[in-house]
Scaffold this motif. Structure first.
Motif, PDB file in Angstrom:
ATOM      1  N   GLY A 222      54.299  47.967 -17.289  1.00  0.00           N
ATOM      2  CA  GLY A 222      55.655  48.481 -17.148  1.00  0.00           C
ATOM      3  C   GLY A 222      55.645  49.967 -16.849  1.00  0.00           C
ATOM      4  O   GLY A 222      56.376  50.464 -15.981  1.00  0.00           O
ATOM      5  N   ALA A 226      57.124  51.912 -13.652  1.00  0.00           N
ATOM      6  CA  ALA A 226      58.123  52.963 -13.810  1.00  0.00           C
ATOM      7  C   ALA A 226      57.727  54.196 -13.004  1.00  0.00           C
ATOM      8  O   ALA A 226      58.561  54.840 -12.370  1.00  0.00           O
ATOM      9  CB  ALA A 226      58.284  53.315 -15.284  1.00  0.00           C
ATOM     10  N   VAL A 239      63.991  43.993 -15.895  1.00  0.00           N
ATOM     11  CA  VAL A 239      62.548  43.970 -16.107  1.00  0.00           C
ATOM     12  C   VAL A 239      62.098  42.598 -16.590  1.00  0.00           C
ATOM     13  O   VAL A 239      62.831  41.923 -17.326  1.00  0.00           O
ATOM     14  CB  VAL A 239      62.134  45.049 -17.127  1.00  0.00           C
ATOM     15  CG1 VAL A 239      60.623  45.146 -17.226  1.00  0.00           C
ATOM     16  CG2 VAL A 239      62.727  46.398 -16.728  1.00  0.00           C
ATOM     17  N   VAL A 248      58.410  50.858 -19.466  1.00  0.00           N
ATOM     18  CA  VAL A 248      59.257  51.535 -18.484  1.00  0.00           C
ATOM     19  C   VAL A 248      60.077  52.627 -19.177  1.00  0.00           C
ATOM     20  O   VAL A 248      60.099  53.784 -18.759  1.00  0.00           O
ATOM     21  CB  VAL A 248      60.207  50.531 -17.801  1.00  0.00           C
ATOM     22  CG1 VAL A 248      61.138  51.258 -16.842  1.00  0.00           C
ATOM     23  CG2 VAL A 248      59.416  49.464 -17.058  1.00  0.00           C
TER      24      VAL A 248
END
Lengths: 329, 329
Positions: A222, A226, A239, A248
């Motif tokens: 993640g 990001a 997500v 993220v």
DNA sequence: GCTGCTGCCTGGAACGTTCCAGGGCAAGGA
DNA sequence: TCCTTGCCCTGGAACGTTCCAGGCAGCAGC
């Protein structure tokens, strides 16, 4: 002191002055014993601290009343599922045998461990094994795949309507006024394809053009996604799962991007992670209670050879709005 | 197809033209069979796909070769420990039986589940039960408490030198030049008292005055503690565990406090959480490999009635320096 | 030749259950 | 009166192993 022999049926029978067959009946709560005798037997059992020997029981009856559960010990969502399974199992008369997939114990090994224990059915959480090997397994015993679709008629599937879930997320964001909505996907993870599909469909429905970034199911994947996002951030993102979403979130806050003021985010799973006060993630909740209960009833139904109509049980998800979504700035 | 009877010893014996006792010998790899016969038996077993029935085996031999493990399914560090235990168990000839503590399945219930399975010993991860009830349990079977000290001569303990670990964290920070070092503690969590003590001692050693804030073992407790910290931030903080530390980190980054530039932080456990690239937490590593191996050998030693000298095994921790510590600004 | 050993193998009794076939006994119907 | 029908209950045979007490060769030593 430690190696006092455990009391057996015979001990209880002697103490209560009845035959061991009768004690057996009473212990199993079967009809065929008088009220008074039943009481006496239970009393004797209690005094001796008698506990039936499950091995002998199984050996004789040919049944183990044991359901094997294979789960990934590093997955928070699996933890939630296992919790639900235990709760669901409580009143069924079946016990759960857990076998974990770890960094150096793969799914095959986890399954093999359970086979030795003579489980009557297997519940696999988001299994990674090939459809073929699951199919082979299902020749030996009932197999339920929880949270991952399997294309084979021998394997039961319980999962949430993942496409629909992604749709809910997009609808929510679009409803807030977002138009630049990206999706960080789960790659080859169980459910990822389905969620991607739902995202695309929903974007089409709203007449928006989608944007899909490769992600994964872990925090670091993640985080990586990001960072890729930073160059040209959308106003909202859905997500693949909560775990990935926290990765993220972390990168965003480190880069001074305020959530939800500058960017809205929706996770997936409603894992205990999302519920944490400081994360407070808007997310698509899989109905864990229904899913685990369905998986369990299905496994038991198979064990007892009950007729089954639909192989796949699809549980509708719902949106849980928390603090990471707001209208675009 | 599903309910073909499994082949038994007798089937193999018939096929190989020997007695079942002999087959039993061969399967267990015991001496007492000629080379040629042994070969024939193994061949027959292979052809039939014979797998010994563990239940019957255990029933007869009175042993289960099963070690019960009780763990908290929501604890990432327990996940690491379970992973280690599986690895350690691999070559011992013992199997692990997992039983999870969940939101609505308490430790007593988890233990009761294992007792039914006739485990020969219990390994409890950070148990919360009272010393008294663990003591009672240890009257029935060997009990090893992993990662939590228990004051009772009947219970073995394997844990890290927590006080020393806290000391390492403080030494590291002091060595970087920090003087205002706070500690966010773990309250009544296993190990918390010890870590607090180590923190105090180390601060004294460096001639610094300590500051202890109530924390806990979860992210949200860490987040709460972090908010309390914001009013008057120190330049460094040691946190009870990694999970709590990520909660702290999150609140800090949301409030624009840069780590490690404005505030250094050391966690505890070196759980997989800390190793994530985007967290990259400096932390005190408990030596999971040694701890799990020790717990396992100890449990097995007790089962086999081997003489034991020290009841408590204390494993030294070590510091893992990552990205959350730096000299003060 | 007999004895005693060793090496290979067999038969049958456990282990703690469940399951099945029946046995007493009281109540009820013929 | 006798037979049925239930209800309680008992005895003993499984289940698939392991364990123990042997048996039967063949061979060495006297």
């Amino acid at each position: 002191m430690r190696d006092e022999r455990r009391p057996t049926l015979t001990d209880v029978a002697e103490r209560a002055g009845v035959s061991k067959s009768l004690v057996s009946l009473v212990m199993r709560d079967e009809p065929g014993a008088g009220a008074e005798t039943r009481r006496r037997v239970l009393e004797a059992a209690g005094q001796l601290g008698y506990q039936p020997d499950s091995r002998a029981r199984l050996l004789r009856s040919g049944r183990s009343r044991l359901l094997g559960v294979v789960f990934g010990i590093q997955h928070p969502f699996h933890a939630d599922l296992v919790t639900g399974l235990y709760t669901a199992a409580r009143e069924t008369g079946y016990e759960l045998a857990l076998s974990a997939v770890t960094a150096d114990r793969d799914e095959a090994e986890a399954i093999a461990g359970l086979l030795q224990d003579r489980c009557e059915a297997l519940i696999l959480l988001g299994p990674h094994s090939s459809a073929a090997s699951l199919a082979r397994l299902s020749g030996r015993m009932p197999v339920v795949s929880l949270a991952r679709p399997v294309r084979h008629t021998g394997v039961d599937v319980v999962r949430s309507a993942d496409a629909e879930g992604s749709g809910l997320a997009v609808d929510h964001l679009a409803g807030l006024g977002h138009t630049a909505i990206a999706h960080i996907d789960g790659g080859r993870a169980p459910g990822a394809a389905e969620r991607r599909r739902g995202y695309r469909a929903a974007m089409d429905r709203h007449g928006l053009t989608g944007r899909i970034l490769p992600g994964g199911l872990t925090e670091s994947e993640g985080a990586a996604a990001a960072r890729a996002l930073l160059a040209d951030p959308p106003t909202a993102v859905t997500v693949f799962n909560d775990r990935c979403a926290t990765g993220v979130l972390d990168v965003l806050s480190r880069n001074g991007i305020a959530v939800p003021d500058e960017l809205s985010m929706v996770g997936y799973d409603d894992s205990s992670l999302a519920r944490l006060a400081h994360i407070n993630l808007t997310t698509v909740a899989q109905d864990v209670t229904t899913m685990t209960r369905s998986a369990l009833t299905r496994a038991i139904a198979r064990v007892q050879n009950e007729p089954i109509t639909r192989r796949e049980i699809i549980v509708p998800p719902h949106l849980v709005v928390r603090g990471t979504t707001a209208p675009p700035a």
